[in-house]
Design a protein around this motif. Structure first.
Motif, mmCIF file in Angstrom:
data_model
loop_
_atom_site.group_PDB
_atom_site.id
_atom_site.type_symbol
_atom_site.label_atom_id
_atom_site.label_comp_id
_atom_site.label_asym_id
_atom_site.label_seq_id
_atom_site.Cartn_x
_atom_site.Cartn_y
_atom_site.Cartn_z
ATOM 1 N N GLU A 9 20.482 44.442 32.135
ATOM 2 C CA GLU A 9 21.514 43.688 31.400
ATOM 3 C C GLU A 9 22.580 43.104 32.329
ATOM 4 O OE1 GLU A 9 23.801 45.856 28.333
ATOM 5 O OE2 GLU A 9 24.076 43.889 27.397
ATOM 6 N N THR A 10 22.930 41.849 32.056
ATOM 7 C CA THR A 10 24.085 41.250 32.721
ATOM 8 C C THR A 10 25.070 40.848 31.643
ATOM 9 O OG1 THR A 10 22.779 40.535 34.592
ATOM 10 C CG2 THR A 10 24.850 39.367 34.234
ATOM 11 N N MET A 11 26.312 41.200 31.879
ATOM 12 C CA MET A 11 27.348 40.950 30.868
ATOM 13 C C MET A 11 28.342 39.902 31.343
ATOM 14 S SD MET A 11 28.068 44.939 29.934
ATOM 15 C CE MET A 11 28.040 45.403 31.661
ATOM 16 N N ALA A 12 29.035 39.323 30.395
ATOM 17 C CA ALA A 12 30.195 38.521 30.750
ATOM 18 C C ALA A 12 31.313 39.522 31.049
ATOM 19 C CB ALA A 12 30.583 37.608 29.611
ATOM 20 N N VAL A 13 32.023 39.286 32.131
ATOM 21 C CA VAL A 13 33.113 40.177 32.539
ATOM 22 C C VAL A 13 34.432 39.480 32.247
ATOM 23 C CG1 VAL A 13 34.148 41.445 34.449
ATOM 24 C CG2 VAL A 13 31.703 40.953 34.488
ATOM 25 N N LEU A 14 35.285 40.126 31.506
ATOM 26 C CA LEU A 14 36.609 39.568 31.263
ATOM 27 C C LEU A 14 37.597 40.341 32.133
ATOM 28 C CD1 LEU A 14 36.416 39.306 27.365
ATOM 29 C CD2 LEU A 14 35.843 37.585 29.070
ATOM 30 N N HIS A 15 38.276 39.617 32.987
ATOM 31 C CA HIS A 15 39.209 40.318 33.870
ATOM 32 C C HIS A 15 40.476 39.510 34.054
ATOM 33 C CE1 HIS A 15 37.969 37.706 37.284
ATOM 34 N NE2 HIS A 15 36.865 37.658 36.590
ATOM 35 N N GLY A 16 41.558 40.223 34.287
ATOM 36 C CA GLY A 16 42.840 39.548 34.473
ATOM 37 C C GLY A 16 43.658 40.264 35.515
ATOM 38 N N ARG A 17 44.851 39.804 35.727
ATOM 39 C CA ARG A 17 45.767 40.479 36.649
ATOM 40 C C ARG A 17 46.705 41.339 35.834
ATOM 41 N NH1 ARG A 17 47.413 37.992 41.852
ATOM 42 N NH2 ARG A 17 45.868 36.394 42.261
ATOM 43 N N GLY A 18 46.785 42.597 36.219
ATOM 44 C CA GLY A 18 47.700 43.480 35.500
ATOM 45 C C GLY A 18 47.049 44.056 34.265
ATOM 46 N N PRO A 19 47.698 45.067 33.671
ATOM 47 C CA PRO A 19 47.102 45.757 32.520
ATOM 48 C C PRO A 19 47.000 44.858 31.284
ATOM 49 C CG PRO A 19 49.168 46.818 33.249
ATOM 50 C CD PRO A 19 48.987 45.626 34.098
ATOM 51 N N LEU A 20 45.912 45.070 30.531
ATOM 52 C CA LEU A 20 45.686 44.331 29.284
ATOM 53 C C LEU A 20 46.846 44.514 28.320
ATOM 54 C CD1 LEU A 20 42.058 45.031 28.018
ATOM 55 C CD2 LEU A 20 43.070 42.832 28.632
ATOM 56 N N ALA A 21 47.304 45.779 28.228
ATOM 57 C CA ALA A 21 48.349 46.096 27.262
ATOM 58 C C ALA A 21 49.626 45.320 27.555
ATOM 59 C CB ALA A 21 48.615 47.593 27.268
ATOM 60 N N ALA A 22 49.779 44.858 28.792
ATOM 61 C CA ALA A 22 50.974 44.079 29.143
ATOM 62 C C ALA A 22 50.703 42.585 28.953
ATOM 63 C CB ALA A 22 51.383 44.380 30.575
ATOM 64 N N GLY A 23 49.540 42.271 28.344
ATOM 65 C CA GLY A 23 49.271 40.873 28.007
ATOM 66 C C GLY A 23 48.593 40.075 29.107
ATOM 67 N N ALA A 24 47.808 40.736 29.958
ATOM 68 C CA ALA A 24 47.112 40.009 31.028
ATOM 69 C C ALA A 24 46.223 38.921 30.430
ATOM 70 C CB ALA A 24 46.267 40.986 31.839
ATOM 71 N N ARG A 25 46.225 37.750 31.037
ATOM 72 C CA ARG A 25 45.309 36.697 30.594
ATOM 73 C C ARG A 25 43.967 36.926 31.255
ATOM 74 N NH1 ARG A 25 47.979 31.843 28.644
ATOM 75 N NH2 ARG A 25 50.157 32.423 28.402
ATOM 76 N N LEU A 26 42.909 36.715 30.482
ATOM 77 C CA LEU A 26 41.586 37.077 30.974
ATOM 78 C C LEU A 26 40.777 35.857 31.409
ATOM 79 C CD1 LEU A 26 40.744 39.759 28.260
ATOM 80 C CD2 LEU A 26 41.565 40.138 30.585
ATOM 81 N N THR A 27 40.007 36.066 32.452
ATOM 82 C CA THR A 27 39.107 35.039 32.969
ATOM 83 C C THR A 27 37.686 35.557 32.772
ATOM 84 O OG1 THR A 27 40.768 34.694 34.663
ATOM 85 C CG2 THR A 27 38.640 33.677 35.061
ATOM 86 N N VAL A 28 36.739 34.663 32.572
ATOM 87 C CA VAL A 28 35.356 35.083 32.361
ATOM 88 C C VAL A 28 34.578 35.050 33.666
ATOM 89 C CG1 VAL A 28 33.227 34.673 31.067
ATOM 90 C CG2 VAL A 28 35.429 34.033 30.070
ATOM 91 N N GLY A 29 33.960 36.165 33.997
ATOM 92 C CA GLY A 29 33.068 36.238 35.150
ATOM 93 C C GLY A 29 31.727 36.797 34.707
ATOM 94 N N THR A 30 30.940 37.242 35.665
ATOM 95 C CA THR A 30 29.588 37.727 35.367
ATOM 96 C C THR A 30 29.358 39.039 36.087
ATOM 97 O OG1 THR A 30 28.757 35.493 35.108
ATOM 98 C CG2 THR A 30 27.130 37.158 35.679
ATOM 99 N N GLY A 31 28.772 40.028 35.406
ATOM 100 C CA GLY A 31 28.488 41.290 36.081
ATOM 101 C C GLY A 31 27.301 42.007 35.480
ATOM 102 N N GLY A 32 26.407 42.426 36.333
ATOM 103 C CA GLY A 32 25.260 43.208 35.903
ATOM 104 C C GLY A 32 24.656 43.803 37.152
ATOM 105 N N ALA A 33 24.453 45.115 37.132
ATOM 106 C CA ALA A 33 24.023 45.790 38.354
ATOM 107 C C ALA A 33 22.754 45.146 38.947
ATOM 108 C CB ALA A 33 23.788 47.265 38.049
ATOM 109 N N GLU A 34 21.729 44.948 38.112
ATOM 110 C CA GLU A 34 20.442 44.483 38.653
ATOM 111 C C GLU A 34 20.512 43.023 39.080
ATOM 112 O OE1 GLU A 34 20.912 45.740 35.656
ATOM 113 O OE2 GLU A 34 20.091 47.770 35.701
ATOM 114 N N SER A 35 21.228 42.185 38.294
ATOM 115 C CA SER A 35 21.330 40.780 38.737
ATOM 116 C C SER A 35 22.219 40.678 39.971
ATOM 117 C CB SER A 35 21.806 39.862 37.608
ATOM 118 O OG SER A 35 23.110 40.166 37.200
ATOM 119 N N ASN A 36 23.196 41.589 40.130
ATOM 120 C CA ASN A 36 23.981 41.611 41.377
ATOM 121 C C ASN A 36 23.044 41.839 42.564
ATOM 122 O OD1 ASN A 36 26.391 41.419 39.945
ATOM 123 N ND2 ASN A 36 26.908 43.593 40.126
ATOM 124 N N THR A 37 22.111 42.760 42.395
ATOM 125 C CA THR A 37 21.160 43.041 43.482
ATOM 126 C C THR A 37 20.273 41.820 43.735
ATOM 127 O OG1 THR A 37 21.191 45.406 42.987
ATOM 128 C CG2 THR A 37 19.297 44.601 44.229
#
Ligand code: KDG
Length: 303
Positions: A9-37
């Motif tokens: 499985e490869t997932m869309a990764v949502l990540h931002g700067r700083g904690p979510l609870a503080a309202g971090a804005r999220l960017t979409v990336g890609t992550g999956g162990a096997e596709s990373n390999t």
């Protein structure tokens, strides 16, 4: 004929700067162990394919395009309009909740033995799997079992990264299941701490004692180094010093480096060094996936 097929499985990764609870804005990336390999293998000059299932949503397109951009053949990826692409949110940093999965019932959790034909038809020298797939669902676990069955796809090297994900299943279920799958593979990667948690094996030699029949066993001990056990004995290689930005994906990159050495017939010691060099590139970046050829790869290959 290609060098490697990676399945999982490869997932869309949502990540931002700083904690979510503080309202971090999220960017979409890609992550999956096997596709990373798979992407790291492609950067190292190998022909690699990724076989999986994604949803018919934009996330499915985003992750498939990202893996293809990484030089990997994605023709074996099936779009399932009835299920969503898995997501994970990285709420890292101080005060963050860590990695949060939104993947139950995802398109990839419907992977099953019916997907095996798309793996075998590539006639790859090596297939790479991980324990994450076995944790997704019973049919996905059955696919992993089928792909590790020596009666199918004769002569294909089976690589298995234990990749225990405690968020997906309990240790009581995971420990025997992962041990059983690892015993069927030709090449096994496992973290020393992960093995200790699962199987109560504190040292690399103890891991070897529970997996004596695996032809090539690599036990990784984070900052300390990695040990390879194979027919010619035991070899340990310490990693280079790295200023770590983010650790996610380093294990997947390590596997690619080691497998690259194996595909090229290099001795285990050079495979471990390649593994460390590729992992170092991912450790130095915030992303999960390799984005360049490690500068020392050619030198390590030459020996
Ligand atoms: O190894 C990195 C992976 O953990 C990450 O990319 C997400 O595949 C993933 C998982 O299931 O945790």
């Amino acid at each position: 004929e290609i060098d490697a097929v990676c399945v999982g499985e490869t997932m869309a990764v949502l990540h931002g700067r700083g904690p979510l609870a503080a309202g971090a804005r999220l960017t979409v990336g890609t992550g999956g162990a096997e596709s990373n390999t798979a992407v790291a293998l492609a950067w190292l000059g190998h022909t690699a394919a990724w076989v999986s299932r994604v949803g018919g949503d934009p996330f499915g397109r985003i992750v498939t395009e990202a893996v293809a951009q990484g030089g990997v053949d994605v023709r074996g990826v099936v779009v399932d309009p009835a299920r969503p692409t898995g997501l994970y949110v990285k709420d890292t940093g101080p005060g963050g909740a860590g990695a949060l999965y939104y993947r139950a019932g995802s398109a990839a959790s419907a992977l099953s033995p019916a997907d095996a034909d798309r793996v075998w038809s590539r006639r790859a020298r090596l297939i790479h799997l991980s324990g994450i797939t076995a944790a997704l669902s019973a049919p996905a676990a059955a696919l992993v079992e089928h792909l590790l069955d020596r009666r199918a796809g004769e002569g294909v090297l089976r690589s298995f990264d234990v990749n225990h994900r405690p968020a997906l299943w309990s240790p009581g279920t995971a420990a025997p299941a992962l041990l059983d799958l690892a015993r069927r593979a030709d090449v096994v990667f496992v973290g020393r701490d992960e093995a200790e948690r699962l199987w109560g094996t504190p040292e690399a030699e103890d891991v070897r004692a529970v997996l004596p029949e695996v032809p090539v066993l690599v036990v990784k001990d984070a900052g300390h180094g990695a040990t390879c056990f194979d027919a010619s004995g035991e070899v340990f290689v310490a990693p280079p010093r790295v200023d770590v930005v983010e650790e996610v994906g380093a294990g997947d990159a390590f596997a690619a480096g080691f497998l690259s050495g194996l595909l090229d017939g290099l001795p285990a010691e050079r495979g471990l060094r390649l593994g460390h060099a590729v992992a170092a590139e991912v450790l130095r970046s915030a992303g999960d996936t390799l984005e360049s050829v490690p500068p020392d790869a050619a030198e390590i290959r030459r020996g």
